[in-house]
Design a protein around this motif. Structure first.
Motif, PDB file in Angstrom:
ATOM      1  N   ALA A 160       8.193  43.483  63.847  1.00 23.00           N
ATOM      2  CA  ALA A 160       9.161  43.358  62.757  1.00 23.00           C
ATOM      3  C   ALA A 160       8.772  42.101  61.994  1.00 23.00           C
ATOM      4  CB  ALA A 160      10.583  43.236  63.294  1.00 23.00           C
ATOM      5  N   PRO A 161       8.095  42.228  60.861  1.00 25.29           N
ATOM      6  CA  PRO A 161       7.563  41.055  60.155  1.00 25.29           C
ATOM      7  C   PRO A 161       8.653  40.029  59.842  1.00 25.29           C
ATOM      8  CG  PRO A 161       6.684  43.078  59.224  1.00 25.29           C
ATOM      9  CD  PRO A 161       7.770  43.481  60.187  1.00 25.29           C
ATOM     10  N   GLU A 162       8.375  38.784  60.189  1.00 24.22           N
ATOM     11  CA  GLU A 162       9.247  37.648  59.875  1.00 24.22           C
ATOM     12  C   GLU A 162      10.615  37.734  60.552  1.00 24.22           C
ATOM     13  OE1 GLU A 162       9.225  37.290  55.608  1.00 24.22           O
ATOM     14  OE2 GLU A 162       7.154  36.595  55.572  1.00 24.22           O
ATOM     15  N   HIS A 163      10.721  38.545  61.603  1.00 27.00           N
ATOM     16  CA  HIS A 163      11.945  38.633  62.388  1.00 27.00           C
ATOM     17  C   HIS A 163      11.644  38.305  63.839  1.00 27.00           C
ATOM     18  CE1 HIS A 163      14.855  40.649  59.615  1.00 27.00           C
ATOM     19  NE2 HIS A 163      13.728  40.976  58.994  1.00 27.00           N
ATOM     20  N   SER A 164      12.598  37.649  64.494  1.00 24.12           N
ATOM     21  CA  SER A 164      12.544  37.435  65.926  1.00 24.12           C
ATOM     22  C   SER A 164      13.880  37.895  66.494  1.00 24.12           C
ATOM     23  CB  SER A 164      12.313  35.949  66.237  1.00 24.12           C
ATOM     24  OG  SER A 164      12.096  35.755  67.621  1.00 24.12           O
ATOM     25  N   TYR A 165      13.845  38.736  67.517  1.00 28.51           N
ATOM     26  CA  TYR A 165      15.088  39.355  67.953  1.00 28.51           C
ATOM     27  C   TYR A 165      15.211  39.357  69.472  1.00 28.51           C
ATOM     28  CZ  TYR A 165      11.795  43.234  68.355  1.00 28.51           C
ATOM     29  OH  TYR A 165      10.699  44.000  68.657  1.00 28.51           O
ATOM     30  N   ASP A 193      16.656  30.067  52.876  1.00 30.86           N
ATOM     31  CA  ASP A 193      16.074  31.400  52.894  1.00 30.86           C
ATOM     32  C   ASP A 193      15.905  31.949  54.306  1.00 30.86           C
ATOM     33  OD1 ASP A 193      14.131  29.612  53.596  1.00 30.86           O
ATOM     34  OD2 ASP A 193      12.574  30.452  52.306  1.00 30.86           O
ATOM     35  N   GLU A 194      16.566  31.344  55.298  1.00 29.49           N
ATOM     36  CA  GLU A 194      16.550  31.848  56.664  1.00 29.49           C
ATOM     37  C   GLU A 194      17.901  32.476  57.004  1.00 29.49           C
ATOM     38  OE1 GLU A 194      13.302  29.003  58.866  1.00 29.49           O
ATOM     39  OE2 GLU A 194      15.423  28.531  59.119  1.00 29.49           O
ATOM     40  N   ILE A 195      17.860  33.418  57.936  1.00 30.02           N
ATOM     41  CA  ILE A 195      19.073  34.134  58.328  1.00 30.02           C
ATOM     42  C   ILE A 195      19.106  34.270  59.838  1.00 30.02           C
ATOM     43  CG2 ILE A 195      20.293  36.350  58.227  1.00 30.02           C
ATOM     44  CD1 ILE A 195      19.096  36.771  55.457  1.00 30.02           C
ATOM     45  N   SER A 309      12.918  34.538  59.341  1.00 30.56           N
ATOM     46  CA  SER A 309      12.311  33.335  58.793  1.00 30.56           C
ATOM     47  C   SER A 309      10.841  33.608  58.525  1.00 30.56           C
ATOM     48  CB  SER A 309      12.449  32.164  59.767  1.00 30.56           C
ATOM     49  OG  SER A 309      11.698  31.049  59.325  1.00 30.56           O
ATOM     50  N   LYS A 310      10.277  32.887  57.574  1.00 30.45           N
ATOM     51  CA  LYS A 310       8.842  32.958  57.343  1.00 30.45           C
ATOM     52  C   LYS A 310       8.078  32.313  58.500  1.00 30.45           C
ATOM     53  CE  LYS A 310       9.380  32.758  52.315  1.00 30.45           C
ATOM     54  NZ  LYS A 310       9.127  31.953  51.088  1.00 30.45           N
ATOM     55  N   TYR A 311       8.793  31.511  59.301  1.00 32.29           N
ATOM     56  CA  TYR A 311       8.141  30.742  60.355  1.00 32.29           C
ATOM     57  C   TYR A 311       8.564  31.237  61.737  1.00 32.29           C
ATOM     58  CZ  TYR A 311       7.142  27.732  56.409  1.00 32.29           C
ATOM     59  OH  TYR A 311       6.726  27.245  55.195  1.00 32.29           O
ATOM     60  N   THR A 320      10.227  27.913  63.031  1.00 31.18           N
ATOM     61  CA  THR A 320      11.556  27.534  62.580  1.00 31.18           C
ATOM     62  C   THR A 320      12.399  26.984  63.727  1.00 31.18           C
ATOM     63  OG1 THR A 320      13.613  28.336  61.569  1.00 31.18           O
ATOM     64  CG2 THR A 320      12.414  29.881  62.949  1.00 31.18           C
ATOM     65  N   THR A 321      13.310  26.092  63.392  1.00 34.41           N
ATOM     66  CA  THR A 321      14.267  25.582  64.385  1.00 34.41           C
ATOM     67  C   THR A 321      15.586  26.339  64.321  1.00 34.41           C
ATOM     68  OG1 THR A 321      15.025  23.895  62.814  1.00 34.41           O
ATOM     69  CG2 THR A 321      13.268  23.267  64.343  1.00 34.41           C
ATOM     70  N   ALA A 322      15.627  27.427  63.562  1.00 35.77           N
ATOM     71  CA  ALA A 322      16.867  28.182  63.414  1.00 35.77           C
ATOM     72  C   ALA A 322      17.379  28.677  64.760  1.00 35.77           C
ATOM     73  CB  ALA A 322      16.640  29.365  62.469  1.00 35.77           C
ATOM     74  N   TYR A 323      18.690  28.540  64.964  1.00 37.49           N
ATOM     75  CA  TYR A 323      19.323  29.020  66.185  1.00 37.49           C
ATOM     76  C   TYR A 323      19.461  30.538  66.140  1.00 37.49           C
ATOM     77  CZ  TYR A 323      20.999  24.292  67.421  1.00 37.49           C
ATOM     78  OH  TYR A 323      21.087  22.972  67.763  1.00 37.49           O
ATOM     79  N   MET A 324      19.370  31.151  67.309  1.00 36.56           N
ATOM     80  CA  MET A 324      19.836  32.519  67.467  1.00 36.56           C
ATOM     81  C   MET A 324      21.148  32.463  68.221  1.00 36.56           C
ATOM     82  SD  MET A 324      18.210  35.799  69.502  1.00 36.56           S
ATOM     83  CE  MET A 324      16.799  35.987  68.417  1.00 36.56           C
TER      84      MET A 324
END
Length: 398
Positions: A160-165, A193-195, A309-311, A320-324
């Motif tokens: 899934a491009p640019e997704h981590s799940y 631009d991150e979700i 995220s792009k990262y 990315t440091t984005a939380y899940m």
């Protein structure tokens, strides 16, 4: 002497005027004339729009669509069986403190100009990035390979491009409904631009060409969308109470009160619409006219978290440091980790039941985690997921 600045032969001011003009045109398309507008204390504006003039009818397949206000079939439901103290029935959105919409209208959150200015592109606005899916491949060989009794087994899947799940899956060919109580959080993301999101999704089709309908909460770098943020062309909204994309008044706190929403997605066998309900409030439906592979049944149901995220993914020097979820690892369990419980499917048996077999996949196990946990043999299973990247996650600071 006048100094003229050229950028590749493009008149920069003219380009800026063109962009603003395009944004205004997009805003006019997205924001329909309101019968009443409500300014929320969180800065949102909720427009009460004539139900027959909502954005759904911009879809060419729905020009002659007749609105259905209620599903024809009401499938069985259950009282929450969870033993932890949490609040599955909280359905208050912040804007409701400031007013209500009249009958004959639907509550729609107004899109603001600054949101479009921050979007990667006007075409991309309201979307969470490209997707492909392993889950729509439902051959007997695939099911046999990927539904082992070892529910924690990781397996290869299409990217899934640019997704981590981190998702819990049920795979089959005959799903007509799904349920789940989703724990509400307000996690951190790194940039606008991150979700990050937690949701239930139903899918069908093929790897190269498939359909997916999803509902849950979502947070991006600009605003919290504590309920759902479908942005799905053609979704027919029917609720006076729920504004898609508006915030809930309460979210969970680390080691503190926990809040959750009950989501139901059901297929209507008469119209072939898929209905969304949140805590017994009928929100609307995905109409059959815009569906192909999902017109009658879904081949997979997924519950869990997703970071766009792009990262993400190996190969990037930076992650990315984005939380899940809450940002806490799944092993931290109740009060810390994000969870979904009261997980149910409905299939051809028309019975509401826990999916068996069910298995989970973590796309980047060095970054995020998942766990199925039961407090005891008689307890409801909880699917925990989440985490935040650290030095073990191919991660270097910018």
């Amino acid at each position: 002497m006048a100094l003229l600045v050229f950028d590749g032969g493009v008149d920069v001011k003219a380009e800026a005027r063109k962009t603003l003009s395009e944004i205004d045109k997009k805003l006019k398309l997205l924001n329909k004339p309101a019968i009443k507008s409500i300014k929320s204390e969180d800065g949102d504006i909720i427009d009460c729009v004539d139900i027959y003039k909502q954005p759904a009818f911009d879809h060419p397949a729905l020009r002659n669509h007749t609105i259905q206000m209620r599903p024809n079939t009401i499938f069985a439901s259950e009282t929450s069986t969870t033993k932890h103290e949490s609040s599955p029935a909280m359905l208050t959105q912040t804007w409701q403190k400031s007013g209500s919409c009249p009958k004959g209208t639907v509550a729609i959150r107004r899109v603001k100009r600054k949101e479009l200015l921050k979007a990667d592109s006007l075409e991309h606005f309201g979307r969470d990035g490209p997707r492909t899916s392993f889950a729509v491949n439902t051959s007997k060989e695939f099911i046999k390979k990927n539904t082992s009794n070892d529910e924690s087994k990781f397996f290869e899947c299409f990217p899934a491009p640019e997704h981590s799940y981190a998702n819990l899956y049920a795979v089959g060919n005959n799903f007509i409904g799904a349920r789940g109580d989703i724990n509400l959080w307000n996690p951190l993301v790194e940039s606008y631009d991150e979700i990050t999101s937690a949701q239930i999704s139903l899918k069908s089709g093929f790897v190269e060409n498939f359909e997916s309908i999803e509902a849950g909460w979502m947070l991006d770098g600009y605003r919290l969308t504590g309920c759902i943020n479908l942005n799905c062309a053609g979704f027919v909204h029917t609720s006076l109470v729920i504004a898609l994309g508006a915030t809930f008044t309460k979210v969970s706190k680390l080691h503190g009160p926990q809040f959750q929403i009950n989501l139901r997605i059901d297929h209507d066998p008469i119209t072939n619409h898929w209905w969304l309900q949140i805590c017994n409030e009928v929100v609307g439906y995905w109409p059959a006219e815009i569906l192909q592979y999902l017109k009658e049944k879904a081949s997979i149901v997924a519950w869990g978290g997703d970071v766009y995220s792009k990262y993400v993914k190996p190969g990037h020097p930076y992650h990315t440091t984005a939380y899940m979820g809450s940002g806490e690892a799944a092993s931290e369990l109740f009060g810390s980790a994000n969870f979904i419980t009261n997980i149910r499917i409905i299939d051809d048996s028309l019975q509401l039941k826990y999916p068996d077999p069910a298995f989970f996949v973590v796309d980047e196990p060095n970054c995020y985690s998942a766990l199925i946990h039961k407090a005891d043999c008689d307890s409801e299973p909880y699917f925990y997921f989440g985490g935040h990247p650290d030095d073990k996650c191919v991660y270097n600071k910018k």
